[in-house]
Design an enzyme around this catalytic site. Structure first.
Site, PDB file in Angstrom:
ATOM      1  N   GLU A   1      -1.427   3.364  11.164  1.00  0.00           N
ATOM      2  CA  GLU A   1      -2.571   3.021  10.331  1.00  0.00           C
ATOM      3  C   GLU A   1      -3.854   3.277  11.109  1.00  0.00           C
ATOM      4  OE1 GLU A   1      -2.233  -1.207  10.007  1.00  0.00           O
ATOM      5  OE2 GLU A   1      -4.258  -1.433   9.267  1.00  0.00           O
TER       6      GLU A   1
ATOM      7  N   ASP B   1      -0.681  -2.771  11.974  1.00  0.00           N
ATOM      8  CA  ASP B   1      -1.184  -3.970  12.644  1.00  0.00           C
ATOM      9  C   ASP B   1      -0.472  -5.220  12.150  1.00  0.00           C
ATOM     10  OD1 ASP B   1      -2.955  -2.448  13.987  1.00  0.00           O
ATOM     11  OD2 ASP B   1      -4.710  -2.977  12.762  1.00  0.00           O
TER      12      ASP B   1
ATOM     13  N   ASP C   1      -1.643  -7.831  10.971  1.00  0.00           N
ATOM     14  CA  ASP C   1      -2.567  -8.662  10.201  1.00  0.00           C
ATOM     15  C   ASP C   1      -2.395  -8.372   8.710  1.00  0.00           C
ATOM     16  OD1 ASP C   1      -3.689  -6.223   9.798  1.00  0.00           O
ATOM     17  OD2 ASP C   1      -5.525  -6.601  10.943  1.00  0.00           O
TER      18      ASP C   1
ATOM     19  N   ASP D   1      -4.154  -6.684   6.511  1.00  0.00           N
ATOM     20  CA  ASP D   1      -4.307  -5.284   6.100  1.00  0.00           C
ATOM     21  C   ASP D   1      -3.080  -4.463   6.490  1.00  0.00           C
ATOM     22  OD1 ASP D   1      -6.664  -5.366   4.783  1.00  0.00           O
ATOM     23  OD2 ASP D   1      -7.890  -4.996   6.579  1.00  0.00           O
TER      24      ASP D   1
END
Ligand code: 0RA
Length: 809
Positions: free
Chosen positions: A427, A501, A503, A505
């Site tokens: 990403e 990641d 997180d 997102d």
């Protein structure tokens, strides 16, 4: 027990079972998770056969606390009479069923044995691969028992007591000498049992997991596969309310089909042959598909909906938004294909085709508005597909010509053998940069994705192919696109790794990618090519020592190591004694932990406290095997005078009744403080504790000392205890002092070296393999999370919100 002379007699028979033990994978596929669960399916299949023959309507599956499993049915019961064939030396039919390979079906001519497919190796295989197995048969008013150890009879078949009704109960413990994995997963079992309950309408399947306190689950579907379709569509918008259902038999082939259209763009069809999910399809599926397409086209023409001569609905168009189950029963199924999950019987194609065609024509005649809606949906799909064809042609041309344009994004590897190549889908450009620097260029390729990936759940093909991220993904993988056009033979990387990641997102992008793979390239998942990278969640530091960790156990290891750098654990009372090594110490501590859990469970379930348990475990084996026949006096001898707590009420009452002769109990001679139900001695919990009853010695005997090893503090005793658990607590507490924990959220927080070391290097990284073991559940999850309807998503979020523990927004 009476083992003498018995096993000697069975040597010939056991040669067959020895072969199973020698090459278990040949019989049950593998000896890991799958094979372990396969044992249960195998036994359940026998009960299902009994149900299909019309003799059984209830099956109960129980996982016991020691991971042994019982399968109980109310069928006729395995025959127990003596065999007449001299080959079998006068043994009981039960013994032959349990010890001779493939003998199960020979006693019976019911037409739809599951045998021949992936399952159907016979209960004798399960017996061969079990540490112990016990069969209880109820038949003709009597109960029969027989016990086996690693396939060998432990004694002759025994008749014990009377019974009402009939049935078979088989309890077995998978042999840990054979299986790498011995812990059952209840979800995996429930999944298959639910499938069986749908496929065999009316059969009541009950599942209970005694390892937890949850209630038993009852699965019973009178509506069969029509209910299955309804259940699959529970979160989708149906195009018509009633599921279309048909059932017919021709030339000894039973065909059952259920279908319903929804507003979705994807197709969800599952096909089964003799209860086995034919993931690769086969003749039944192609017969069904051909009939569906022809039915729609013919009806469109007949009804005047098709105005032009050239009007035609293609197969793909006719299946957009379709949810269907095709289930056939064939007496001699042939399973083909790479994973033996494709039905090969050629005669089945024509049978299914003509039965489904007839059924659909009838349905359309009777329900013109529904027919109209389905045809309109197909026509709409055809229009979108034409647009997609144009976009696809462009993508093809582009991929052929524009390799430079691709190279700008894709950092390819030099290796050309796809089996050795890995593609990391990363990403963002910054993480992409670190990944490019940190990778091993020989076999690791990097594809950075810029914007958000398109949600394919809410887009048709033409829109997907217009999306840059998806296009470069398709071109990089090189294997095409679309459920049926994807060709794994052309796949350029055998490991496709999603690296995002940790997180919100990152999770979103991962979900979008998974949706795309599951909907458009399910073969990639089925063949095990898709993975998720596991960047570390934490870095822990203490002094100069640091480590990346993801799990509690890794964290614990670190604490232990850090403490044992300036101290040692010693077994015995001499501080100068040799240190107990860390690994055995950890192992012993974890084993103690597990045993403690089991002991508290026994207390809860049977009311047996630790002290009584210790006495029970110390009993010589003959004693507890025959506890039932012990007199109260003997029981008192065993457990001491005050220990009436072990005596079962029944025994106590006998004594009391004897006491005054007139049948009325006199005042209790022994006061019952508490009782151990004799059932406890027969329980699997007791057996489990017995089999783990060896003292945990690996770490040495108590007392344990923790002794400093530093120069100044040498041999200073820091802690002293008799208990491993207290030792654990001390070490954990000490280890936590001066500890520094950093949580990682983004890949970008690591430099390229760290990223390579923690997440990419095959020697050190942890990859999660993506599996869709339960394609129906996966279908539902993607529908709910990514689909059109908002309400199911809201419900899902509300239901699961309390489970969320680490949320970084
Ligand atoms: C052989 C013959 C018969 C039944 C069975 C096996 C049988 C096996 C299993 C395994 C689990 N449950 C089962 N139930 C039945 C037919 C016996 C007869 O003719 O009565």
């Amino acid at each position: 027990m009476a083992n003498t002379g018995y096993t000697g007699d069975s040597i010939q028979v056991l040669e067959g079972l020895q072969a199973v033990r020698k090459r278990p994978a040949m019989y049950i596929g593998d000896t890991s998770f799958r094979g372990l669960h396969h044992l249960v399916y195998e036994v359940v299949d026998n009960s299902i056969d009994e149900a299909l023959a019309g003799h059984c309507d209830q099956i109960k599956v129980t996982i016991h606390i020691d991971n042994s499993v019982s399968v109980e049915d109310n069928g006729r019961g395995i025959p127990v009479d003596k065999m007449r064939d001299p080959k079998y030396r006068n043994k009981s039919a039960l013994e032959i069923v349990m010890t001779v390979l493939h003998s199960g079906g020979k006693f019976d001519n019911s037409s739809y044995k599951v045998s021949g497919g992936l399952h159907g190796v016979g209960v004798s295989c399960v017996n061969a691969l079990s540490k112990w197995l016990e069969v209880e048969v109820r038949r003709d008013g009597l109960v029969w028992f027989m016990t086996f150890e690693r396939g060998a009879p432990k004694g002759p078949i025994e008749q014990k007591g009377r019974a009402r009704g009939s049935g078979t109960k088989i309890t077995f413990l998978p042999d840990s000498d054979i299986f790498e994995e011995t812990v059952y997963n209840s979800e995996t079992l429930i999944l298959r049992l639910r499938e069986l309950a749908f496929l065999n309408k009316g059969v009541k399947i009950v599942f209970e997991d005694e390892r937890n306190d949850e209630e038993a689950i009852v699965m019973q579907h009178k509506g069969g596969i029509a209910e299955y379709v309804q259940w699959l569509n529970r979160n989708k918008e149906a195009l018509h309310r009633k599921v279309i259902y048909m059932e017919a038999e021709r030339d000894k082939t039973e065909v059952e089909v259920a279908l319903q259209y929804t507003g979705a763009y994807t197709e969800t069809t599952f096909s089964f042959a003799n209860n086995i999910n034919t993931h690769e399809g086969g003749t039944h599926l192609s017969g069904f598909r051909a009939a569906l397409t022809k039915s729609l086209n013919d009806y469109a023409k007949k009804s005047g909906m098709a105005k032009k001569e050239s009007f035609s609905i293609s197969g793909d168009d006719s299946r957009e938004g379709l949810t269907a189950i095709v289930s056939v029963r064939v007496s001699q199924p042939q399973f083909e294909g790479q994973t033996k999950m494709k039905l090969g019987n050629s005669e089945v194609q024509g049978i299914v085709n003509s039965l489904v065609y007839e059924g659909l024509q009838n349905f359309f005649e009777e329900n013109p508005p529904i027919a109209k809606r389905i045809i309109e949906k197909s026509v709409e799909a055809a229009r979108a597909r034409e647009a997609a064809r144009k976009a696809r042609d462009m993508t093809r041309r582009k991929s052929a010509l524009d390799s430079i344009g691709q190279a700008a994004k894709l950092a390819d590897c030099s290796e050309r053998d796809p089996a050795l190549c890995e593609l990391f889908i990363v990403e963002g450009d910054s993480a992409g940069g670190s990944a490019k620097q940190g990778r091993d260029r020989r076999f690791q390729a990097i594809l950075p994705l810029r914007g958000k990936v398109l949600n394919v759940e809410r887009a048709r093909e033409d829109k997907m192919l217009g999306n840059n991220e998806i296009r470069s993904l398709i071109v990089s993988l090189g294997a095409g696109f679309g459920k049926d056009d994807f060709d794994t033979a052309k796949l350029r990387y055998h490991k496709v790794i999603i690296m995002t990641d940790a997180d919100v997102d990152g999770a979103h992008i991962r979900t979008l990618l998974l949706t795309n793979f599951f909907r458009q390239m399910p073969e990639l998942i089925r063949r095990g090519h898709l993975y998720i990278a596991q960047p570390p969640l934490y870095q822990i530091r203490k002094g100069k020592k640091s480590r990346y960790v993801n799990t509690e156990a890794e964290f614990e290891d670190f604490l232990f190591e850090s403490v044992l750098e300036s101290a040692k654990a010693v077994s015995g009372s001499d501080p100068a004694g040799p240190a107990v090594l860390q690994k055995p110490l950890l192992r012993a501590i974890r084993a103690t932990h597990d045993r403690e859990r089991m002991i508290s469970r026994v207390h809860r379930v049977y009311g047996v406290d630790r002290e009584a348990l210790t006495r029970c475990l110390a009993l010589p084996r003959e004693k507890y095997v025959t506890t039932e026949s012990l007199s109260p006096t003997e029981l008192r001898e065993l457990f001491g005078d005050g220990a009436a707590d072990v005596i079962n009420t029944a025994e106590v009452q006998t004594e009391l009744m004897d006491g005054n002769g007139n049948g009325k109990p006199k005042a209790p001679a022994i006061r019952l403080k508490s009782q151990i139900d004799l059932a406890f001695f027969k329980s699997h919990e007791f057996s489990a504790l017995l089999s783990h009853n060896e003292p945990i010695t690996l770490a040495g005997e108590p007392p344990f000392l923790v002794v400093a090893t530093g120069e100044k503090t040498e041999k200073e005793i820091l802690f002293q205890t008799d208990s491993l658990l207290a030792l654990r607590d001390f070490i954990m507490e000490t280890g936590r002092k001066g500890l520094f924990v950093q949580r990682y959220k983004g890949l970008g927080e690591m430099n390229s070296e760290q990223l390579a070391e923690t997440t990419m290097d095959p020697q050190k990284r942890v990859l999660l393999q993506v599996m869709a073991e339960d394609e129906a559940a996966a279908d539902n999850i993607f529908t709910v999370l990514m689909g059109e309807l908002v309400e199911p998503r809201k419900d899902f979020i509300e239901k699961h919100a309390p489970e969320v523990q680490n949320l970084d927004i």
